[in-house]
Each structure stands twice: as structure tokens, then as C-alpha cells.
Scaffold this active site. Structure first.
Site, PDB file in Angstrom:
ATOM      1  N   GLN A   1       0.863  -1.092   0.037  1.00 37.04           N
ATOM      2  CA  GLN A   1       0.160  -0.062  -0.003  1.00 37.04           C
ATOM      3  C   GLN A   1       0.975   1.211  -0.006  1.00 37.04           C
ATOM      4  O   GLN A   1       1.654   1.514   0.811  1.00 37.04           O
ATOM      5  CB  GLN A   1      -0.958  -0.099   0.999  1.00 37.04           C
ATOM      6  CG  GLN A   1      -1.977   1.071   1.174  1.00 37.04           C
ATOM      7  CD  GLN A   1      -2.604   1.366   2.486  1.00 37.04           C
ATOM      8  OE1 GLN A   1      -2.089   1.706   3.434  1.00 37.04           O
ATOM      9  NE2 GLN A   1      -3.903   1.005   2.411  1.00 37.04           N
TER      10      GLN A   1
ATOM     11  N   TYR B   1      -5.290  11.526   3.856  1.00 32.71           N
ATOM     12  CA  TYR B   1      -3.896  11.570   3.649  1.00 32.71           C
ATOM     13  C   TYR B   1      -4.030  12.448   2.359  1.00 32.71           C
ATOM     14  O   TYR B   1      -4.799  13.102   1.827  1.00 32.71           O
ATOM     15  CB  TYR B   1      -3.067  10.566   3.583  1.00 32.71           C
ATOM     16  CG  TYR B   1      -3.319   9.671   4.833  1.00 32.71           C
ATOM     17  CD1 TYR B   1      -2.593  10.456   5.833  1.00 32.71           C
ATOM     18  CD2 TYR B   1      -3.750   8.129   4.904  1.00 32.71           C
ATOM     19  CE1 TYR B   1      -2.671   9.640   7.146  1.00 32.71           C
ATOM     20  CE2 TYR B   1      -3.595   7.713   5.864  1.00 32.71           C
ATOM     21  CZ  TYR B   1      -3.034   8.330   7.475  1.00 32.71           C
ATOM     22  OH  TYR B   1      -3.198   7.737   8.381  1.00 32.71           O
TER      23      TYR B   1
END
Length: 780
Positions: free
Chosen positions: A491, A572
Site C-alpha cells: 500500500q 492523507y
């Protein structure tokens, strides 16, 4: 003690009965605005478990009720020419007028004063003249309205239209009938409540209601129209009306339930949608809880405080289950294309109170057929040569994304470990990821691995931007491949405005006390008011981030990761562009959703182009921001479609963490509905995550078509061998086990077989006893 009860429905009457039986000297008066026989609706529903509760608290009223009910054990689902009958449910139906008459009878026998056709006009005077006032005056409660500023009610008027009718058609099961017409979809919720009488609650969505012209029809016209829709199901019988007006269901909640010596009860306090049959049950259990509070506390104030504090959690759980259920019916079109068996399984498990294991205990043949259906899809749609005669449960079925084959559907969710050194994964990561791979999970996700030093969440977060990082990750990937059947996904992300923060156990998302580095985001908005203010990204910043993602992707390929995920969630960097709460830009990267997606899609495109074509890619998204003005479920569908159009193979569905003051609604499998919406509206493969804790829940989600993969986080932290334990419990032998562990696995199978049988026996014994008396002739 002087007790005044406003409202002569089941809640008020049952509380009066319980209190008068326990305190004969109490002066209890029930005020009801209507006449004794002026009741509306048809039948009410109780479960076996509810009946047992009634028996414990007042055997006399229990006996009266059970002598006048129709009992059934089965649920029937009629869908697209198929009929699925699921037993082991245990319900009874009772006429609402009969129930009220029986409660009247019991009240009079105990000495409760019943005043009918009596409107309480001076509420203040009644309160002053009473030690306790119980406001059980229904959905349109006058008491709640008078003290609205104190009780602070909220009313969520749901979009679907429904009407409550009856019929003389006998039924021997709680039956759901689904019909597609030229106008749209209709559903009938039906059950028998006395010989030759059944309740029919008819429901449809707003567009179908409008197209059918039902808003301009009176009761009789609506009944005749619906007789045409459900002509086959009514089998020549008629629909009966009794104030059968079309309505929208109001979900009512109150911030407070008590004011001085006044307490609101039943529908005045909170409603539960009819699709779970809990309205009257909820009201009468309110009465029991209030009675229990008075048994435990010596004064009114103490009893009311106790009632509200102890009862609220149970009510909220029931309302949550009802809300999940009603939403399922509001989105019938989402499930209409499903295989009828999958549709039926989804209907049965919609509120989360019934699950795969629970249904297997109740109706093993039905669950066997669901397993065969699921295996048939794996064989037919994915091309796997799997056993469709006696298949393994859904979580053990294989899955394919591009050239990647997964041995099962269980995934280790990405979880930051905050244990890297200068971005480099350590032996902790080797053990953490390696152990879960050895434990059997089909797919292992790394934690969010940052594409640059400044993109780290914290000083302890892992990265992939140096040769040392690449070598360390390669060592972990090689171990997974050499010692397990699991595949491993990297990820990739950039923390954006949530960078330069403390380790989780030192204060999650809190800024560092020292050693901060500069941060950036879509817009210059700090996460907390006291957080560092990020700079608004320039085009040069964007170019640098794109290059960092591409470089990390190339390193991931050299490290031989099987799959790659781009993190576009949780506030994010890339997610900060997507959410309108964090993107206030006025250039081409701000404004509309299309514009806000522009930079995340640019990053994705460059990563996809740098990643081998036969290796899949996923994207993690926040499907809702849990805050007004933020991303919604409908937005999530559009976001998922956009990434799919650019080559994304799987949508990893998470939620929230975008802004610090969000208000998430937690609960079991709480993010799964968003996965279900994306999967079934957009037709995309999804992975769900979020408070999923058992193999039973995993199988329920998969079998109902709510996701294709299920990721477990916290359960995997404490149990690396989650998959192996589940395999032993279900008796699934075809699971990879390292040869070093085979002896332990054999023992686990033997132990699990005994434990499973013991558990099933306990569940059988714990099932409520049958309250079956004599069924109507037509139901036998």
C-alpha cells in the site's frame, strides 16, 4: 404513589399492568384520547424470545396473549418466480385490537383506571398532581412537543412510501413478496395474526410511487391498485383498509427521555422500522425496563435516571438494526439483478442480527444451497475448478484479479506499526507480516508505505524511497512467497497534512513536539487547530509527488510484490484533494468532484503505467467523511467508477478520518454498507473492512454479495492464525499449512470439531422454547 399514563397503547398499558401488580396500593390512571375500540392497523409481531420475556414479567397477560395468536416458524421469500422458505425463526402474530383488549382486561382486573375519550389538555396540571407521568402518547406525542427544547427530538423521515393494510388471505409463514411492475418495484411484508386474517404492509420507493400515481388515490383506490400488483400472491383474496394512508416512516430519537417526574415511552421516545417487526416489542420492553428501574430504586428521580442510562444502549441497538434493515428496502434496485438465492440470503441477513452461522443452525439446507450458489459463481464467473456439490464456505473460495490468484477471500488489513527506522521496515515487519501469511490469509497488505521521507505519517512509518528500503521489503516478500500460499500487496501513500505526527501510542495524529518537517496538502488547512499548517501544493510539488510514486512503484516491482494499492483515503495527501472538506482550491484541481479527482487520477495513471499489466492494483477510498458537506456514499460510487475507468481492479472501502471533528456511526461491520453500495451499484470488485471480527461475519458479507474480499485488522493482531482456526471450525481441509506446523493443525482440527459440536448444542438449548398452541387450520 400517583401514576398518570398518557396514551393507551401497548407501552402505557403494559407499564401500568406491571406497576399495579407489584404495587397494588399505587393509583394508576391511563388517559386515552380514543374510544376502546378505536384502534388502527391490523396485526403485531412478537418473537419467541419476546414472549418468554412477557411470561417472566406477567404470566397472566402472557397467557391471554398466547391464547389469541397465530404462530409460525418460517420466513418465505418470493422473488422472481422462486420461493425460499427458511425455518427456525419462531414468531407469533396477534391482532392489535385483540392485544389492546387483552391488556385492557388485565388492567381492569388489577384495578388500573382506564379513561377513554379523554384528551389531556392541561399537561402541567397533570404533572403537578402526579408522582410520575408516563408519556406514551405515540409518534405525535403532545408531551414531547411541549417540552421539545428539553427532550431535543430528531425526526428522520425516510424516503420510501408505505401503507398498512390487511387481508383475509391465510398465511403459514412470515412472507415477503417482491414484484416488478411497469412503474417500478413493490414489496409486501406479510404475516398472519389470527385465523383468516393477515397484515400486509406495502412499500415502494418515491419514483415508483410517483409514476404509479398513488399520491392522488384514496384508500380504496390504492387497495384495488395493489390487489392488481399482488394478484398472484393474494390468490383471489382482497386487501382490507383501516386508515391505510400512504406515509413515510419517521425514525424518531430523543437526546433526553426524562424531565423531572415525566418520562417518554414507546414511539414517543423512539421508533423502529416495521421491517424488523420491533415497534410493539420495543414499546413493551421499554415498559419492562422502566418497571425494573422502579424495582431497583426507591424514588422517582433515581428510577428515571436508572431507566434512561440502562435502557438507552438497547434501544439504540434496535434502532440501528432497524435503520440498516430499512435502508436495504430503500435500495431494492441495487439487489434486483442478484441470483435469487443471494437476494434471499441478503434479505435474511440485512440487519446483521442474523448471520451465516446463525442461519446454518436454523436452516442448514438453505445455507447449503447458498454455498452451492456461491461456488457456482466462482466456477462460472471466475473459471475456478471448485467443488459445487459440497463446497467450502465462501471465505475459503478462491478469487482472481488480473493474473493474481488468491487462495481464499480473507485479507490482512493494512495497519501502521510505527516500528520502522528511518523509513526502513525492520524484523518487526518481517514477523508481523510473515506470521499472518503463515496463518493462511489469502492476501497480506503492508501498512501505508510512504513514497518519500516527508510523506511519512510519523518518524516510525515505513517507506520505499531508498535502496535499503527496497532490500528490506524484498526480504519480507521473499519470505511470504517461500513459506505460504498468501500473496502480498504494497500500500503506497503520502500523509500530506497528517504527516509529521507522533507514534500512535503517543497521540495519534497529534503534531510532534520536536523535529517536525514541512508538510503540504491540497489546501492550507491544519488537521487540528493546533496542528502544523500545510502549504498548498504547487504544480512543482505535484510533479515531485508523481515522480515519488512512480519511483516507489518501480521499487515495488523489483521487490516482487504481487499487487499494489494507492492510498486515497483517511485525509492523507491524495484524499485531501478528493474531499470538499479539505480541498478549497480555486484552480483546476478544486471545485467539482471531477476536478478534485484530477490529481489523484494523474498519480494513479502514472503508477498504473509503471506497474506490470498482469499485476492488479487497488485504491483505498474513504466512502464517507462522516460529516455534513463531505463525501457521501453516492460520491463514493462516482469516485470508484472513475478509478475503475483508469484501470483499478479493486476498491478498498474504508471511511472517515478526513477531519478531526467527524461523527462516525460505529458498530459491527459498520463500513460494509458502503462496500455493498459500490459493489452493487457500480459493478466493481470491493474489499470491506471495519469492526469485522469473526469468520461468521466474513462468510455473511461474502455470501450476501456485500464485498469480494474481507479485510480484518484488530482480530489479526492478536490471532495471526485466524484463517486456520476458521478452517478447523468449518472442517475445511484444503488450506495451506507450513509443514513445520502440520502437527499443530491436525490437533486444531480435532479440538475444533469437538468445540463446534459443543457450541451448536449450547445454541440449540439456548433457543427460545416454542410457544406454539393450535395453529389455524389453514396454517397446519
Amino acid at each position: 404513589m400517583r401514576i398518570s399514563v398518557i396514551g393507551g397503547g401497548p407501552a402505557g398499558l403494559y407499564f401500568a399492568i406491571l406497576m399495579k401488580a407489584a404495587r397494588p396500593a399505587a393509583r394508576i390512571t391511563v388517559y386515552e384520547r380514543n374510544r376502546p375500540d378505536d384502534t388502527f392497523g391490523f396485526g403485531v409481531v412478537f418473537s419467541d424470545e419476546t414472549l418468554e420475556t412477557f411470561e417472566r414479567y406477567d404470566p397472566d397477560s402472557y397467557r391471554l396473549i398466547t391464547e389469541h395468536f397465530a404462530y409460525w416458524d418460517d420466513i418465505e421469500i418470493h422473488f422472481k418466480g422462486t420461493v425460499h422458505r427458511i425455518g427456525g425463526n419462531g414468531f407469533c402474530g396477534c391482532s392489535r385490537p385483540t392485544l389492546l383488549k387483552l391488556l385492557h382486561q388485565r388492567c381492569r382486573a388489577l384495578g388500573v383506571t382506564l379513561l377513554f375519550e379523554h384528551e389531556v389538555t392541561d399537561i402541567d396540571a397533570l404533572i403537578a398532581d402526579s408522582d410520575l407521568v408516563v408519556a406514551a402518547d405515540g409518534i405525535n406525542s403532545a408531551v414531547r412537543k411541549k417540552f421539545e427544547d428539553h427532550f431535543r427530538p430528531s425526526v428522520d423521515l425516510r424516503p420510501n412510501h408505505f401503507t398498512w393494510m390487511g387481508s383475509d388471505r391465510p398465511l403459514d409463514a412470515f412472507s415477503f413478496f417482491f414484484r416488478e411492475t411497469e412503474h417500478g418495484l413493490f414489496v409486501a411484508h406479510t404475516y398472519q395474526y389470527e385465523p383468516g386474517r393477515s397484515t400486509w404492509v406495502l412499500e415502494t420507493d418515491p419514483e415508483t410511487f410517483r409514476r404509479a400515481g398513488l399520491g392522488s388515490m384514496d384508500e380504496e383506490q390504492s387497495a384495488r391498485f395493489l390487489e392488481g400488483v399482488f394478484a398472484e400472491e393474494l390468490a383471489g383474496h382482497k386487501l382490507i383498509t383501516n386508515r391505510s394512508i400512504w406515509r413515510n416512516f419517521p425514525t424518531i430519537r430523543n437526546a433526553r427521555w426524562v424531565k423531572d417526574n415525566v418520562v417518554i415511552l414507546g414511539d414517543a421516545k423512539g421508533t423502529a422500522h416495521f421491517s424488523i417487526g420491533s415497534g410493539t416489542k420495543l414499546a413493551m420492553e421499554d415498559s419492562i425496563a422502566l418497571f425494573e428501574a422502579f424495582q431497583a430504586e426507591p424514588d422517582v428521580a433515581g428510577a428515571l435516571t436508572r431507566f434512561e442510562s440502562q435502557r438507552r444502549e438497547d434501544v439504540e441497538k434496535t434502532q440501528h438494526a432497524a435503520e440498516v434493515s430499512l435502508v436495504w428496502f430503500e435500495h431494492l434496485d441495487r439487489f434486483w439483478p442478484m441470483d435469487p438465492l443471494q437476494f434471499a440470503f441478503g434479505l435474511m441477513t440485512r440487519s446483521k442480527s442474523i448471520t451465516y452461522d446463525n442461519l446454518r443452525l436454523r436452516a442448514p439446507a438453505f445455507v447449503d444451497s447458498v454455498d452451492r450458489m456461491f461456488a457456482g459463481k466462482v466456477r462460472g464467473e471466475l473459471g475456478f475448478d471448485v467443488d459445487t456439490g459440497r463446497p467450502v464456505p465462501p471465505m475459503f473460495q478462491p478469487f482472481r484479479l488480473r493474473g493474481l490468484t488468491l487462495a481464499n477471500r480473507l485479507v490482512l488489513s493494512p495497519m501502521c506499526q510505527y516500528s520502522a527506522v528511518d523509513g526502513c521496515p525492520t524484523d518487526w515487519h518481517m514477523v508481523h507480516l510473515g506470521a499472518r501469511a503463515l496463518g493462511g490469509a489469502g492476501l497480506i497488505y503492508t501498512e501505508m508505505t510512504d513514497v518519500s521521507e516527508e510523506g511519512r505519517i510519523s518518524p516510525g512509518c515505513a517507506g520505499l524511497y531508498t535502496d535499503a528500503h527496497e532490500a528490506a521489503w524484498k526480504r519480507i516478500v521473499d519470505f511470504v512467497h517461500a513459506n505460504s500460499a498468501g500473496r502480498i500487496c504494497l500500500q503506497l501513500g503520502h500523509a500530506g497534512r497528517k504527516a509529521s505526527t507522533r507514534l500512535m501510542w503517543e497521540g495519534i495524529d497529534e503534531p510532534l513536539e520536536a523535529g517536525n518537517w514541512p508538510i503540504m496538502s491540497a489546501s492550507p488547512l491544519p488537521y487540528y487547530p493546533h496542528s502544523q499548517v500545510p502549504r498548498e501544493m504547487t504544480r512543482a510539488d505535484m510533479d515531485k509527488v508523481v515522480a515519488d510514486f512512480v519511483q516507489a512503484t518501480e521499487r515495488a516491482d523489483r521487490a516482487e510484490f504481487d499487487m499494489l494499492e494507492v492510498h486515497v483515503a483517511h485525509g492523507y495527501l491524495l484524499a485531501s484533494f478528493v474531499s470538499p472538506l479539505t480541498n478549497r482550491r480555486t484552480d483546476e484541481y478544486g471545485g467539482s468532484l471531477e476536478n478534485r479527482l484530477r490529481f489523484p487520477l494523474e498519480v494513479f495513471d502514472r503508477v498504473r503505467a509503471s506497474w506490470p499489466d498482469d499485476k492488479p492494483m487497488s485504491v483505498r477510498i474513504s466512502a464517507t467523511d462522516w460529516k455534513e458537506g463531505g463525501i457521501t456514499g453516492d460520491d463514493a460510487v462516482a469516485i470508484a467508477r472513475a478509478f475503475a475507468e483508469h484501470g483499478c481492479d479493486l476498491i478498498d472501502v474504508s471511511t472517515g478520518q478526513t477531519v478531526h471533528d467527524a461523527e462516525p456511526v460505529f458498530g459491527r461491520m459498520f463500513q460494509t454498507p458502503f462496500s455493498e453500495q459500490i459493489r452493487n451499484e457500480a459493478g466493481l470488485a470491493t474489499m470491506c473492512v471495519g469492526n469485522i471480527v469473526s469468520a461468521d461475519q466474513v462468510n455473511t458479507i461474502l455470501a450476501a454479495g456485500r464485498a469480494d474480499l474481507v479485510a480484518l485488522a484488530r482480530p489479526h493482531l492478536v490471532d495471526p492464525a485466524f484463517l486456520m482456526r476458521a478452517a478447523a471450525f468449518y472442517g475445511v481441509r484444503d488450506v495451506h499449512c507450513p509443514p513445520q506446523y502440520l502437527a499443530g493443525m491436525d490437533q486444531l482440527y480435532r479440538t475444533a470439531a469437538r468445540e463446534r459440536e459443543d457450541l451448536l448444542e449450547l445454541r440449540r438449548k439456548a433457543r427460545p422454547k416454542s410457544h406454539h398452541r393450535t395453529l389455524p387450520e389453514a396454517a397446519q
